[in-house]
Design a protein around this motif. Structure first.
Motif, short mmCIF file in Angstrom:
data_model
loop_
_atom_site.label_atom_id
_atom_site.label_comp_id
_atom_site.label_asym_id
_atom_site.label_seq_id
_atom_site.Cartn_x
_atom_site.Cartn_y
_atom_site.Cartn_z
N LYS A 148 0.68 -1.14 -0.17
CA LYS A 148 -0.04 0.08 0.07
C LYS A 148 0.83 1.11 -0.09
CE LYS A 148 -3.83 -1.78 2.33
NZ LYS A 148 -4.74 -1.88 3.64
N ARG A 149 1.82 1.08 0.69
CA ARG A 149 2.77 2.55 0.93
C ARG A 149 3.66 2.79 -0.54
NH1 ARG A 149 8.45 3.00 3.27
NH2 ARG A 149 8.52 5.24 4.20
N ALA A 150 3.93 1.59 -1.00
CA ALA A 150 4.61 1.90 -2.66
C ALA A 150 3.51 2.58 -3.29
CB ALA A 150 5.03 0.60 -3.00
N GLU A 151 2.25 2.20 -3.26
CA GLU A 151 1.38 2.64 -4.15
C GLU A 151 1.06 3.97 -4.15
OE1 GLU A 151 -1.60 3.19 -7.19
OE2 GLU A 151 0.16 1.63 -7.06
N LEU A 152 0.81 4.36 -2.55
CA LEU A 152 0.54 5.59 -2.22
C LEU A 152 1.86 6.76 -2.68
CD1 LEU A 152 -1.10 5.26 1.15
CD2 LEU A 152 -2.15 5.98 -0.81
N GLN A 153 3.10 6.03 -2.48
CA GLN A 153 4.26 7.02 -2.98
C GLN A 153 4.15 7.15 -4.45
OE1 GLN A 153 7.37 4.71 -1.17
NE2 GLN A 153 7.50 5.98 0.42
N ARG A 154 3.89 6.25 -5.24
CA ARG A 154 3.64 6.28 -6.57
C ARG A 154 2.81 7.53 -6.99
NH1 ARG A 154 0.51 5.56 -10.48
NH2 ARG A 154 -0.83 4.11 -9.29
N GLN A 155 1.57 7.45 -6.31
CA GLN A 155 0.48 8.44 -6.55
C GLN A 155 0.85 9.72 -6.16
OE1 GLN A 155 -3.12 7.05 -4.45
NE2 GLN A 155 -3.30 5.19 -5.89
N LEU A 156 1.82 9.88 -5.21
CA LEU A 156 2.07 11.09 -4.63
C LEU A 156 3.07 11.78 -5.54
CD1 LEU A 156 2.10 13.51 -2.35
CD2 LEU A 156 3.93 11.99 -1.17
N ALA A 157 4.08 10.81 -5.99
CA ALA A 157 5.00 11.38 -7.21
C ALA A 157 4.30 11.86 -8.06
CB ALA A 157 5.88 10.16 -7.42
N GLU A 158 3.00 11.42 -8.90
CA GLU A 158 2.30 11.78 -9.91
C GLU A 158 1.71 13.36 -9.67
OE1 GLU A 158 -0.66 9.00 -10.72
OE2 GLU A 158 1.08 7.24 -11.64
N LEU A 159 1.48 13.37 -8.52
CA LEU A 159 0.80 14.85 -8.03
C LEU A 159 1.91 15.93 -8.01
CD1 LEU A 159 -1.73 13.80 -5.70
CD2 LEU A 159 -2.01 14.60 -7.98
N ASP A 160 3.27 15.56 -7.93
CA ASP A 160 4.16 16.62 -7.61
C ASP A 160 4.22 17.41 -8.67
OD1 ASP A 160 5.26 15.62 -5.33
OD2 ASP A 160 7.07 14.54 -6.01
N ALA A 161 4.35 17.29 -10.27
CA ALA A 161 4.37 18.13 -11.06
C ALA A 161 2.97 19.08 -11.20
CB ALA A 161 4.56 17.46 -12.44
N PRO A 162 1.78 18.70 -11.10
CA PRO A 162 0.43 19.50 -10.95
C PRO A 162 0.43 20.35 -9.78
CG PRO A 162 -0.22 17.33 -11.49
CD PRO A 162 1.25 17.05 -11.14
N TYR A 163 0.99 19.96 -8.69
CA TYR A 163 1.10 20.64 -7.46
C TYR A 163 2.03 21.72 -7.53
CZ TYR A 163 1.72 22.05 -2.53
OH TYR A 163 1.52 22.68 -1.32
N GLY A 164 2.96 21.57 -8.25
CA GLY A 164 4.06 22.63 -8.35
C GLY A 164 3.56 23.67 -9.37
N GLU A 165 2.97 23.28 -10.36
CA GLU A 165 2.38 24.17 -11.51
C GLU A 165 1.20 24.90 -10.58
OE1 GLU A 165 0.90 21.78 -14.40
OE2 GLU A 165 3.12 21.32 -15.13
N ALA A 166 0.38 24.40 -9.75
CA ALA A 166 -0.74 24.99 -9.17
C ALA A 166 0.15 26.21 -8.11
CB ALA A 166 -1.56 24.01 -8.38
N PHE A 167 0.92 25.78 -7.55
CA PHE A 167 1.55 26.59 -6.53
C PHE A 167 2.21 28.02 -7.13
CE2 PHE A 167 4.73 28.10 -3.46
CZ PHE A 167 4.05 27.82 -2.20
#
Length: 126
Positions: A31-50
């Motif tokens: 579960k942890r590996a899957e959540l880390q993968r999902q979080l990594a996918e959100l890094d770019a859109p989060y940075g753009e939104a910031f």
């Protein structure tokens, strides 16, 4: 006296207990590996939104105070053309100064250098 069969049976029981204790950890690791993968996918859109929020007038400090963390990776912006460096003017010469010399005039001549090398090489062999 205990037989080898008895030792093997005890080892299997101990191993089974260890495996049973590992099962919850294995599930959480998945579960942890899957959540880390999902979080990594959100890094770019989060940075753009910031960055978009900052462009709209928010400061990084204000966003942090509200609860938004500064992104680990900021999006790469468009490459802006670099402004040409301010051309430095050459120092002006005093009136009446001579014109600059050509490069050829400043390099000393090497007439006869090839002949001297040939003669030196010829004198060595002898």
């Amino acid at each position: 006296m205990a037989s080898s069969h008895d030792f093997m049976q005890k080892m299997r029981e101990a191993q089974a207990a260890r495996e049973k204790a590992f099962e919850p950890l294995a599930e959480i690791l998945g579960k942890r590996a899957e959540l880390q993968r999902q979080l990594a996918e959100l890094d770019a859109p989060y940075g753009e939104a910031f960055v978009a929020a900052e462009a709209a007038g928010w400061t990084a400090e204000e966003l942090k105070a509200i609860g938004a963390e500064e992104p680990v990776k900021r999006p790469k912006g468009r490459s802006r053309p670099k402004k040409a460096a301010a051309k430095k003017e050459a120092p002006r010469e005093a009136p009446g100064a001579s014109a600059p010399q050509s490069v050829a005039a400043t390099i000393p001549g090497q007439e006869g250098a090839g002949e001297a090398a040939t003669m030196a090489a010829g004198s060595v062999s002898g």
